[in-house]
Every structure is written in structure tokens, then in C-alpha cells.
Design a protein around this motif. Structure first.
Motif, mmCIF file in Angstrom:
data_model
loop_
_atom_site.group_PDB
_atom_site.id
_atom_site.type_symbol
_atom_site.label_atom_id
_atom_site.label_comp_id
_atom_site.label_asym_id
_atom_site.label_seq_id
_atom_site.Cartn_x
_atom_site.Cartn_y
_atom_site.Cartn_z
ATOM 1 N N ARG A 71 0.961 -1.234 -0.226
ATOM 2 C CA ARG A 71 0.077 0.002 0.073
ATOM 3 C C ARG A 71 0.891 1.231 0.059
ATOM 4 N N TRP A 81 -4.440 0.885 -2.724
ATOM 5 C CA TRP A 81 -4.148 -0.567 -2.451
ATOM 6 C C TRP A 81 -5.195 -0.878 -1.191
ATOM 7 N N ALA A 142 1.486 -3.091 -9.500
ATOM 8 C CA ALA A 142 1.575 -3.705 -8.490
ATOM 9 C C ALA A 142 2.490 -4.982 -8.524
#
Length: 289
Positions: A71, A81, A142
Motif C-alpha cells: 500500500r 491499494w 502492483a
């Protein structure tokens, strides 16, 4: 499947393959209980090799710590996130559930079918599913183009540096060997004969609890009355034969011998596992609560 989930799922699948018996397929509409139906005996059953593998709860600790670092990385790149929701402690399966056959608590309700996932497990699984449908740009950020880079790689390096992920090959090999070897131990064979005789008195002709649980008759959407009746008799005969107590004692002896014979491989695996877990707990204590 997202790379991080694939990694966790693969490790867990290997662990379960080595430690549980086969059960019938998924069922569709059985009401979900608020916690997993698990007997006290299954909750308390521990074997020496357990120390060299991660529990489901420990896997969650590592995932949650990586989420915090993910995150931070994603936010730094202008993206959100969403953290995985926690799983309640009573909703995680103990490591040796169904190792020697059906468990009494679940058998009464669901026969040989798997128990429905409790709500907290459903929520976490749903969150994993949502990650698989994230926009392509978010997935690249990600996980990187290869699925092994991006913020996932950054988070992993921040968590443990260059320490490789836990390797459970030694555990999976040895726990399978221990189960099969202990099955042939004289005292276990005697207990299985007592179980078979007990089942035969009620009209059931299965060689062992695994055969009873894996019968094609139970490949139904929902557990049938006949399945529940068979499973109830199964666990009653397990108690009568003291099957779990006898088998666990035999396997404990065999596992201890295997640990001595494979101390180097297992020590290395445990060191790696413990480093990941300790690092994850530091992150959670510092940043996650």
C-alpha cells in the motif's frame, strides 16, 4: 490469479495435500456457520514436523505485512491499494485436520463434504478475487509486467531483503512419508482393523477412513442423509478403536526419527520461514497494529 495469491495458494495446497485425506466436492447452499466446526482433538493435534511449515494464520501474517508495504508503494505511485480483511482466529483450520480421516465436529453436520467457509474467510477470498479484476495499469504497477516485479517485489525486499521465500519441499516430502510409514505400523494396522470391524457391524465395508471419505457416492452437491450417517458411524468407530490417538503416537515417533535424519534440510527451511514471519510481525507491530 494475482501472483501473491498464487504463491500463497500453491504453498497451502502442497501442505494440505500432504496432511489431509480426500473429501467430496464443493456443496452449494449449506448454511454457513459462524466458525469452523472442528473437534477439540483436531484443534489440539500437533506433530513434530509442524514446526517446519507455516500455519494458515502465519501465512496471513506475512500477507498482511506485505500488504502494508504494498500500500505504501502503490500510494507513492498515486494508486490505492485495499488491504485484505482479517480472518478470525477461530476460522482457520488446524494443521492436522482430517489427517487420519473425518473429524467428528464436521462429520455430524456435513458428512464428508468440506465445511462451508466462515464469513471472515469468505471476505478475504472475495478480496483476493477483486484483485484479479483490477485495471491493467494497477496490476502492472502492483506486480510488474512479469507478475514478479512492481510494488510486490519492492515490498518483499523491504520485508526480508534477499531472503528467499520459505521452501516447504522437505516438509511436504517428509510429512507424506511419515503418514504412509505410520500407516503400516503394527499398532496402527491393529487400530484400523478394529475400525473396520466396528464399521462392518453397521453394514459398512471400507478398508480405512480415507476410503470411506473418498467414496464416489458422496460426489453430490449437498451431503446426503446416507453420507452423514456413514460419517457419524465412521467417527464413532474411530473413537472406539482409539484410531487417532494410536496413529498420532506412531507418527510422532516416526516424524522425530525423520527430523533427526534430515536435520540440515529442515533447519535451513525453518530458518527461512522464521525470518519471514519475524519480519512480518515487526511490520505489523510497527505499522499495522
Amino acid at each position: 490469479m494475482s501472483p501473491s495469491r498464487a504463491q500463497a495458494t500453491t504453498a497451502l495446497a502442497l501442505l494440505l495435500l500432504a496432511t489431509t485425506a480426500c473429501t467430496a466436492g464443493e456443496h452449494a447452499s449449506t448454511p454457513v456457520s459462524h466458525s469452523l466446526p472442528v473437534s477439540r482433538q483436531a484443534r489440539q493435534l500437533r506433530l513434530p514436523l509442524d514446526a517446519y511449515a507455516s500455519t494458515v494464520a502465519e501465512n496471513h501474517v506475512v500477507e498482511d505485512a506485505q500488504d502494508i508495504l504494498m500500500r505504501r508503494c502503490m500510494n507513492g505511485r498515486g494508486m490505492e491499494w485495499k488491504a485484505l480483511p482479517p480472518v478470525d482466529a477461530q476460522d482457520t483450520e488446524p494443521p492436522n485436520l482430517r489427517r487420519y480421516g473425518a473429524d467428528e465436529a464436521a462429520a455430524v453436520l456435513y458428512g464428508y463434504h468440506p465445511s462451508p467457509d466462515p464469513p471472515s474467510v469468505v471476505r478475504r477470498n472475495r478480496a483476493w478475487d477483486e484483485r484479479e479484476s483490477l485495471p491493467a495499469e494497477v496490476q502492472r504497477t502492483a506486480y510488474g509486467p512479469s507478475g514478479k516485479g512492481g510494488c510486490r517485489k519492492t515490498a518483499q525486499h523491504q520485508l526480508v531483503g534477499d531472503t528467499a521465500p520459505p521452501d516447504y519441499r522437505a516438509f511436504n516430502q517428509l510429512t507424506g512419508t511419515a503418514l504412509e510409514t505410520s500407516r503400516r505400523a503394527p499398532e496402527v494396522r491393529d487400530a484400523l482393523r478394529r475400525w473396520h470391524t466396528c464399521m462392518a457391524k453397521s453394514g459398512f465395508d471400507y478398508p480405512d477412513p480415507f476410503a470411506a471419505a473418498g467414496s464416489e457416492r458422496w460426489e453430490t452437491a449437498e451431503p446426503t442423509a446416507a453420507e452423514r450417517a456413514t460419517a457419524r458411524e465412521d467417527v464413532a468407530c474411530q473413537k472406539s478403536a482409539k484410531l487417532v490417538t494410536v496413529w498420532a503416537a506412531a507418527e510422532t515417533r516416526i516424524q522425530r526419527r525423520l527430523i533427526q535424519q534430515n536435520s540440515g534440510r529442515l533447519h535451513e527451511a525453518k530458518v527461512r520461514k522464521d525470518r519471514w514471519l519475524a519480519a512480518a510481525r515487526r511490520v505489523l507491530n510497527r505499522d499495522g497494529g
